[in-house]
Design an enzyme around this catalytic site. Structure first.
Site, PDB file in Angstrom:
ATOM      1  N   TRP A  10     108.746  12.060 -29.738  1.00 11.42           N
ATOM      2  CA  TRP A  10     107.533  11.416 -29.218  1.00 11.42           C
ATOM      3  C   TRP A  10     106.802  10.606 -30.278  1.00 11.42           C
ATOM      4  CZ3 TRP A  10     105.474  16.210 -25.976  1.00 11.42           C
ATOM      5  CH2 TRP A  10     106.356  16.421 -24.905  1.00 11.42           C
ATOM      6  N   HIS A  95     114.631  10.365 -40.402  1.00 11.89           N
ATOM      7  CA  HIS A  95     114.447   9.278 -39.434  1.00 11.89           C
ATOM      8  C   HIS A  95     114.223   7.958 -40.176  1.00 11.89           C
ATOM      9  CE1 HIS A  95     112.900   6.806 -36.203  1.00 11.89           C
ATOM     10  NE2 HIS A  95     113.442   7.672 -35.369  1.00 11.89           N
ATOM     11  N   GLU A 168     121.370   6.544 -35.421  1.00 12.62           N
ATOM     12  CA  GLU A 168     120.367   5.633 -34.879  1.00 12.62           C
ATOM     13  C   GLU A 168     120.424   4.313 -35.642  1.00 12.62           C
ATOM     14  OE1 GLU A 168     117.047   8.112 -32.772  1.00 12.62           O
ATOM     15  OE2 GLU A 168     116.435   7.681 -34.814  1.00 12.62           O
ATOM     16  N   GLY A 234     113.390   7.903 -27.963  1.00 14.21           N
ATOM     17  CA  GLY A 234     112.024   7.585 -28.357  1.00 14.21           C
ATOM     18  C   GLY A 234     111.192   7.190 -27.142  1.00 14.21           C
ATOM     19  N   GLY A 235     110.984   5.895 -26.967  1.00 16.02           N
ATOM     20  CA  GLY A 235     110.089   5.382 -25.927  1.00 16.02           C
ATOM     21  C   GLY A 235     110.304   5.989 -24.548  1.00 16.02           C
TER      22      GLY A 235
HETATM   23  P1  13P Z   1     113.675   4.332 -28.985  1.00 17.29           P
HETATM   24  O1  13P Z   1     114.373   5.198 -27.945  1.00 17.29           O
HETATM   25  O2  13P Z   1     112.252   4.051 -28.633  1.00 17.29           O
HETATM   26  O3  13P Z   1     114.478   3.131 -29.325  1.00 17.29           O
HETATM   27  O4  13P Z   1     113.581   5.221 -30.326  1.00 17.29           O
HETATM   28  C1  13P Z   1     114.712   5.866 -30.799  1.00 17.29           C
HETATM   29  C2  13P Z   1     114.322   6.772 -31.890  1.00 17.29           C
HETATM   30  O5  13P Z   1     113.900   6.338 -32.951  1.00 17.29           O
HETATM   31  C3  13P Z   1     114.422   8.225 -31.656  1.00 17.29           C
HETATM   32  O6  13P Z   1     114.264   8.930 -32.830  1.00 17.29           O
END
Ligand code: 13P
Length: 252
Positions: A10, A95, A168, A234-235
């Protein structure tokens, strides 16, 4: 067989009210997620509320960061033992936002990884290349460098038995431009093969999540790839229905 796993990161989002509403929505819908393990990683300040709401549910709790130190005079830091105190099962380490914006080096990330394990937490270890690195064909060398920092720790490859990896690609985070399933699978396979050179059993067992613009409409195809075991979201994890849709996509 590796169990699919979907975790919501989040980040620095939400208010106390919106976080509780989000958790409420997840609790109501979680029974429709039949095969994936699910976790959410709220901001530190909401851990207590979320812990209380998630007790007696199958949604696990995680944190987004931890200190590389044991408790002591480190103003503003959060120790692994404190996260354990709030029933955190997972903690995100490495991250790209922390690497890029807060100067976390490979070495600091490695110490955080070790401290997480020492405190009985499962690190979700993130790695990924920048757009420029991909364009210059450096993806594999960057991933290898980031991964080797963990593989060469004193505990060695064994540490990955109690960890989760999240690939990622930095260019895919928050951009709406996900890696294609083939691009992601290629890197996931590379990561697994590199671990297998040290220990085939650990490589076969470790969950490797994909993160970067995963949405309900691209999740199923990403998750159907041989070496993609779920996602770090994430989003799309800030909306209960879209996060649950993504969790359900692990069984598509
Ligand atoms: P998004 O799903 O918003 O691209 O973010 C990915 C993320 O950084 C999860 O740690």
């Amino acid at each position: 067989m590796r169990q699919p796993f979907v975790a919501g990161n989040w980040k620095m989002n939400g208010s106390r009210a919106s976080v509780c509403e989000l958790v409420e929505g997840l609790i109501q819908g979680i029974d429709s997620v039949t095969n994936a393990a699910v976790a959410v990683c709220p901001s530190f300040v909401y851990l207590a509320d979320v812990q209380r709401m998630l007790s007696d549910t199958r949604i696990a709790l995680g944190a987004q960061n931890l200190s590389d130190r044991e408790p002591g005079a480190f103003t503003g830091e959060i120790a692994g033992a404190m996260l354990k105190d709030f029933d955190c099962k997972y903690v995100i380490v490495g991250h790209s936002e922390r690497r890029a914006l807060y100067g976390e080096s490979d070495e600091l990330v490695a110490r955080k990884f070790t401290v997480a394990l020492e405190n009985g937490l499962t690190p979700i270890f993130c790695l990924g290349e920048l757009l420029q690195e991909r364009q210059q064909n450096q993806t594999e060398s960057v991933i290898a460098r980031q991964l080797d920092v963990i593989l060469t720790l004193p505990g060695g490859v064994e540490g990955l038995r109690g960890a989760v990896i999240a690939y990622e690609p930095v260019w895919a985070i928050g951009t709406g431009m996900s890696a294609s399933p083939a691009q992601a699978q290629e890197v996931h396979a590379f990561i697994r093969q590199r671990i297998a050179k040290k220990d085939a059993k650990v490589a076969a067992g470790v969950q490797i999540l994909y993160g970067g613009s995963v949405k309900p409409d691209n999740a199923a195809e990403l998750f159907s790839q041989a070496d993609i075991d779920g996602g770090l979201i994430g989003g799309a994890s800030l909306d209960a229905q879209s996060f649950l849709d993504i969790c359900r996509a692990t069984s598509a």
